[in-house]
Write a protein that holds these residues in place. Sequence first.
Motif, PDB file in Angstrom:
ATOM      1  N   GLY A  20       0.836  -1.273   0.192  1.00  0.00           N
ATOM      2  CA  GLY A  20       0.037   0.162   0.102  1.00  0.00           C
ATOM      3  C   GLY A  20       0.936   1.387  -0.070  1.00  0.00           C
ATOM      4  O   GLY A  20       0.632   2.148  -0.834  1.00  0.00           O
ATOM      5  N   GLU A  21       1.782   1.248   0.902  1.00  0.00           N
ATOM      6  CA  GLU A  21       2.604   2.397   0.905  1.00  0.00           C
ATOM      7  C   GLU A  21       3.456   2.591  -0.490  1.00  0.00           C
ATOM      8  O   GLU A  21       3.610   3.765  -0.965  1.00  0.00           O
ATOM      9  CB  GLU A  21       3.700   2.367   1.954  1.00  0.00           C
ATOM     10  N   SER A  22       3.673   1.466  -1.408  1.00  0.00           N
ATOM     11  CA  SER A  22       4.604   1.568  -2.425  1.00  0.00           C
ATOM     12  C   SER A  22       3.693   2.166  -3.325  1.00  0.00           C
ATOM     13  O   SER A  22       4.276   2.918  -4.232  1.00  0.00           O
ATOM     14  CB  SER A  22       5.021   0.395  -2.713  1.00  0.00           C
ATOM     15  N   LEU A  23       2.298   1.822  -3.221  1.00  0.00           N
ATOM     16  CA  LEU A  23       1.248   2.223  -4.399  1.00  0.00           C
ATOM     17  C   LEU A  23       1.352   3.752  -4.117  1.00  0.00           C
ATOM     18  O   LEU A  23       1.236   4.411  -4.921  1.00  0.00           O
ATOM     19  CB  LEU A  23       0.058   1.463  -4.071  1.00  0.00           C
ATOM     20  N   LEU A  24       1.009   4.210  -2.880  1.00  0.00           N
ATOM     21  CA  LEU A  24       1.002   5.555  -2.701  1.00  0.00           C
ATOM     22  C   LEU A  24       1.879   6.427  -3.041  1.00  0.00           C
ATOM     23  O   LEU A  24       2.063   7.547  -3.568  1.00  0.00           O
ATOM     24  CB  LEU A  24       0.587   5.939  -1.322  1.00  0.00           C
ATOM     25  N   ALA A  25       3.532   5.860  -2.931  1.00  0.00           N
ATOM     26  CA  ALA A  25       4.646   6.415  -3.374  1.00  0.00           C
ATOM     27  C   ALA A  25       5.031   6.252  -4.694  1.00  0.00           C
ATOM     28  O   ALA A  25       6.090   6.952  -5.078  1.00  0.00           O
ATOM     29  CB  ALA A  25       5.807   5.843  -2.425  1.00  0.00           C
ATOM     30  N   ARG A  30       5.611  -2.487 -11.669  1.00  0.00           N
ATOM     31  CA  ARG A  30       4.527  -2.642 -12.215  1.00  0.00           C
ATOM     32  C   ARG A  30       3.905  -4.137 -11.973  1.00  0.00           C
ATOM     33  O   ARG A  30       2.813  -4.292 -12.160  1.00  0.00           O
ATOM     34  CB  ARG A  30       4.788  -2.057 -13.690  1.00  0.00           C
ATOM     35  N   GLU A  31       4.816  -4.956 -12.233  1.00  0.00           N
ATOM     36  CA  GLU A  31       4.421  -6.341 -12.164  1.00  0.00           C
ATOM     37  C   GLU A  31       3.908  -6.934 -10.860  1.00  0.00           C
ATOM     38  O   GLU A  31       3.283  -8.033 -10.738  1.00  0.00           O
ATOM     39  CB  GLU A  31       5.676  -7.217 -12.708  1.00  0.00           C
ATOM     40  N   GLY A  63      -4.573   6.064 -10.904  1.00  0.00           N
ATOM     41  CA  GLY A  63      -4.288   6.508 -12.186  1.00  0.00           C
ATOM     42  C   GLY A  63      -2.681   7.232 -12.129  1.00  0.00           C
ATOM     43  O   GLY A  63      -1.916   7.033 -13.027  1.00  0.00           O
ATOM     44  N   ARG A  64      -2.183   7.676 -11.022  1.00  0.00           N
ATOM     45  CA  ARG A  64      -0.835   8.344 -10.919  1.00  0.00           C
ATOM     46  C   ARG A  64      -0.136   7.189 -10.848  1.00  0.00           C
ATOM     47  O   ARG A  64       1.027   7.215 -11.444  1.00  0.00           O
ATOM     48  CB  ARG A  64      -0.972   9.209  -9.587  1.00  0.00           C
ATOM     49  N   PHE A  65      -0.264   6.147 -10.094  1.00  0.00           N
ATOM     50  CA  PHE A  65       0.654   4.938 -10.146  1.00  0.00           C
ATOM     51  C   PHE A  65       0.768   4.513 -11.588  1.00  0.00           C
ATOM     52  O   PHE A  65       1.948   4.019 -11.908  1.00  0.00           O
ATOM     53  CB  PHE A  65       0.267   3.885  -9.164  1.00  0.00           C
ATOM     54  N   ASN A  66      -0.249   4.399 -12.372  1.00  0.00           N
ATOM     55  CA  ASN A  66      -0.303   3.589 -13.885  1.00  0.00           C
ATOM     56  C   ASN A  66       0.677   4.510 -14.585  1.00  0.00           C
ATOM     57  O   ASN A  66       1.567   3.843 -15.199  1.00  0.00           O
ATOM     58  CB  ASN A  66      -1.649   3.491 -14.156  1.00  0.00           C
ATOM     59  N   GLU A  67       0.553   5.914 -14.459  1.00  0.00           N
ATOM     60  CA  GLU A  67       1.452   6.541 -15.176  1.00  0.00           C
ATOM     61  C   GLU A  67       2.862   6.436 -14.843  1.00  0.00           C
ATOM     62  O   GLU A  67       3.891   6.693 -15.455  1.00  0.00           O
ATOM     63  CB  GLU A  67       0.985   8.058 -15.354  1.00  0.00           C
ATOM     64  N   SER A  68       2.995   6.315 -13.379  1.00  0.00           N
ATOM     65  CA  SER A  68       4.437   6.560 -12.797  1.00  0.00           C
ATOM     66  C   SER A  68       5.258   5.173 -13.361  1.00  0.00           C
ATOM     67  O   SER A  68       6.613   5.039 -13.162  1.00  0.00           O
ATOM     68  CB  SER A  68       4.522   6.519 -11.367  1.00  0.00           C
ATOM     69  N   VAL A  69       4.384   4.101 -13.913  1.00  0.00           N
ATOM     70  CA  VAL A  69       5.268   2.966 -14.370  1.00  0.00           C
ATOM     71  C   VAL A  69       5.165   2.677 -15.895  1.00  0.00           C
ATOM     72  O   VAL A  69       5.370   1.565 -16.609  1.00  0.00           O
ATOM     73  CB  VAL A  69       4.745   1.549 -13.756  1.00  0.00           C
ATOM     74  N   GLY A  70       4.978   3.868 -16.365  1.00  0.00           N
ATOM     75  CA  GLY A  70       4.827   3.989 -17.939  1.00  0.00           C
ATOM     76  C   GLY A  70       3.481   3.569 -18.589  1.00  0.00           C
ATOM     77  O   GLY A  70       3.251   3.427 -19.675  1.00  0.00           O
ATOM     78  N   ASP A  75      -9.169   5.020 -22.974  1.00  0.00           N
ATOM     79  CA  ASP A  75     -10.368   4.561 -23.353  1.00  0.00           C
ATOM     80  C   ASP A  75     -10.257   2.932 -23.184  1.00  0.00           C
ATOM     81  O   ASP A  75     -11.243   2.013 -23.233  1.00  0.00           O
ATOM     82  CB  ASP A  75     -11.019   4.876 -24.735  1.00  0.00           C
ATOM     83  N   THR A  76      -9.188   2.472 -23.313  1.00  0.00           N
ATOM     84  CA  THR A  76      -8.947   1.123 -23.428  1.00  0.00           C
ATOM     85  C   THR A  76      -7.958   0.426 -22.461  1.00  0.00           C
ATOM     86  O   THR A  76      -7.755  -1.062 -22.421  1.00  0.00           O
ATOM     87  CB  THR A  76      -8.263   0.577 -24.904  1.00  0.00           C
ATOM     88  N   GLN A  77      -7.224   1.320 -21.495  1.00  0.00           N
ATOM     89  CA  GLN A  77      -6.283   0.749 -20.966  1.00  0.00           C
ATOM     90  C   GLN A  77      -6.091   1.579 -19.540  1.00  0.00           C
ATOM     91  O   GLN A  77      -6.527   2.847 -19.448  1.00  0.00           O
ATOM     92  CB  GLN A  77      -4.885   0.455 -21.463  1.00  0.00           C
ATOM     93  N   GLY A  78      -5.751   0.953 -18.524  1.00  0.00           N
ATOM     94  CA  GLY A  78      -5.281   1.688 -17.322  1.00  0.00           C
ATOM     95  C   GLY A  78      -6.583   1.801 -16.274  1.00  0.00           C
ATOM     96  O   GLY A  78      -7.408   0.626 -16.342  1.00  0.00           O
ATOM     97  N   TYR A  79      -6.548   2.915 -15.497  1.00  0.00           N
ATOM     98  CA  TYR A  79      -7.641   2.870 -14.450  1.00  0.00           C
ATOM     99  C   TYR A  79      -8.864   2.716 -15.173  1.00  0.00           C
ATOM    100  O   TYR A  79      -9.380   3.210 -16.204  1.00  0.00           O
ATOM    101  CB  TYR A  79      -7.549   4.287 -13.985  1.00  0.00           C
TER     102      TYR A  79
END
Length: 149
Positions: A20-25, A30-31, A63-70, A75-79
């Motif tokens: 959880g902390e790693s998600l927030l930070a 990504r894996e 959303g921020r996490f997804n972008e942080s890992v590229g 409309d088709t991927q991510g959050y």
Amino acid sequence: MTTDYSPRLFERDTDIRALGESLLACTLPREAWTHEAHLGACLWLLSERTDIDVDAQIGTIIGRFNESVGGVNDDTQGYHDSITRAYVAGVRLFLSETEETELAARVNAMLRSDVGRRDWPLRFYSRDLLFSIAARRRFVDPDLAPLPA
């Protein structure tokens, strides 16, 4: 609904807190952002991070996490807002019913329960609606049954 679901379980409370902390930070690899990680982080946020308004912030957090890992949130991927909010409702329901008190035990019991299943939102949504662009981009009400309150 599938019948052969075998979730990856967590060994220690500290593993879930670190997740959880790693998600927030935005430091989680990504894996490591698996289905089980999504649900474990959600339960942790709801039960131990009461300083975070999950309803207001979950989209921004993921959303921020997804972008942080590229990753991309489009409309088709991510959050996916409707899937995420369905699971938030499910995790809250599970927390209101469980007798488990330790974090890992609660998360693992949830992962083994109906709420933990990958197809759980399809109890409330038709496949077409759930996987629509509209449902990905913003919360849409279910068309088969109401989400748990």
